[in-house]
Design an enzyme around this catalytic site. Structure first.
Site, PDB file in Angstrom:
ATOM      1  CG  HIS A 149      -1.553   1.362   1.447  1.00  0.00           C
ATOM      2  ND1 HIS A 149      -2.541   1.862   0.626  1.00  0.00           N
ATOM      3  CD2 HIS A 149      -1.305   2.332   2.366  1.00  0.00           C
ATOM      4  CE1 HIS A 149      -2.877   3.075   1.041  1.00  0.00           C
ATOM      5  NE2 HIS A 149      -2.153   3.391   2.085  1.00  0.00           N
ATOM      6  CB  SER A 204      -2.267  -0.120  -2.713  1.00  0.00           C
ATOM      7  OG  SER A 204      -3.132   0.328  -1.692  1.00  0.00           O
ATOM      8  CG  HIS A 242       0.541   6.570   0.029  1.00  0.00           C
ATOM      9  ND1 HIS A 242      -0.303   7.650   0.007  1.00  0.00           N
ATOM     10  CD2 HIS A 242      -0.002   5.679   0.894  1.00  0.00           C
ATOM     11  CE1 HIS A 242      -1.314   7.436   0.838  1.00  0.00           C
ATOM     12  NE2 HIS A 242      -1.155   6.239   1.389  1.00  0.00           N
ATOM     13  CD  GLU A 254      -4.424   6.768   2.269  1.00  0.00           C
ATOM     14  OE1 GLU A 254      -4.566   5.781   1.509  1.00  0.00           O
ATOM     15  OE2 GLU A 254      -3.422   6.936   2.965  1.00  0.00           O
TER      16      GLU A 254
END
Ligand SMILES: [Fe+2]
Length: 298
Positions: A162, A227, A167, A208
């Protein structure tokens, strides 16, 4: 959806120095003694790190590299289909390895020349102010562990896949990187915990779990969506609302009324104008006023 900040596993250190990671009751690795021991080992590596020292390496196992390969292979066609072109451009520029778990130092080596961001390690949950303070300095706190091998396409917590695939690729876009830095600088500037939480919640529903128009199509740019294999199959069926700072900053205060909802930016420029501008200008008074106007009770 995992709920970042709420579902990081707690990390404790015993009197004899053994580091323990306490997985949630529904975690697929809960009864796997070898996985638990490995999680403790990796958390110990991050815990031992001190500011200013080089970010420590983790010697990943063949099984961990295999999980990384599996997830990268599964996510690649999903990204082509669901990811916004701005994310895809960042991903192409960053060129993360797909055959092995990269060290965080390797992520930094690739990312820093593009947007000036670097990665540092965290054993688990980083206090909100520290996390945002580092974002304001273009430093991303990343976990180093991998999800459980029995369910490579699922994680209840933010693992290195993730942090890096979600990110890292996002932060390789100069425009997404700037919005993220602005959120961090807001965190440095704000004094009340309520205001920091408001910024964190707007961040949650944008960087997010944000979605964005791409012509007639709806694509994802949020690191949490991009992700997670499952999220991408589901986001087309979730309730989509226009960007709305009041709702984004207060929606998950009222857990009982929570429904899966995503917020849609019409373009990167729209995200910058609404969310980026908010991060750049918010002060404690504005956050309090927005919360009051939204009728938040917590
Ligand atoms: Fe995240």
């Amino acid at each position: 959806m995992f709920e970042e900040g709420q579902l990081y596993s707690a990390v404790t250190t015993d009197a004899d120095g053994t580091v323990q990671v306490h997985l949630a009751d529904n975690h697929p690795g809960l009864h796997d003694a070898a996985y638990l021991a490995r999680r403790g080992e990796i958390a110990g590596v991050s815990l031992a790190h001190r500011a200013g020292e080089p970010v420590p390496h983790v010697d990943y196992t063949a099984d961990e590299h295999a999980i990384w390969r599996t997830v990268c292979a599964e996510l690649a066609p999903k990204h082509e289909r669901y990811a916004h072109p701005e994310f895809l451009a960042g991903k192409a520029a960053l060129g993360l390895p797909t055959d092995h778990v990269p060290q965080l130092t390797e992520v930094t080596e690739r990312l820093e020349p593009l947007t000036g961001w670097s990665y540092t390690c965290a054993p688990g949950l980083v206090p909100l102010r520290d996390f945002y303070g580092d974002l304001g300095r273009r430093v991303f706190n990343s976990t180093q562990y991998l999800r459980h091998g029995s369910q490579p396409l699922y994680t209840p917590e933010p693992d290195i896949i993730h942090e890096v695939v979600g990110h890292g690729n996002q932060l390789a876009s100069p425009r997404f990187a700037a919005v993220t830095e602005a959120a961090g600088q807001a965190g440095l500037r704000l004094e009340t915990d309520e205001a920091v939480k408001f910024v964190a919640d707007v961040f949650w529903f944008s960087m997010e779990f944000g979605v964005m128009a791409d012509g007639d199509a709806l694509k994802a740019y949020g690191a949490g969506i991009l992700s997670s294999y499952g999220e991408m199959d589901e986001f087309g069926h979730i309730k989509i609302r226009p960007l709305d700072l009041h709702q984004m900053g207060t929606l998950n205060y009222d857990i009982t009324a929570y429904q899966p909802v995503l917020f849609r930016a019409e373009s990167v420029q729209h995200l910058e104008d609404v969310v980026g501008h908010f991060f750049a200008t918010v002060d404690d008074d504005l956050a309090a006023r927005l919360r009051a106007e939204a009728g938040a009770t917590v």
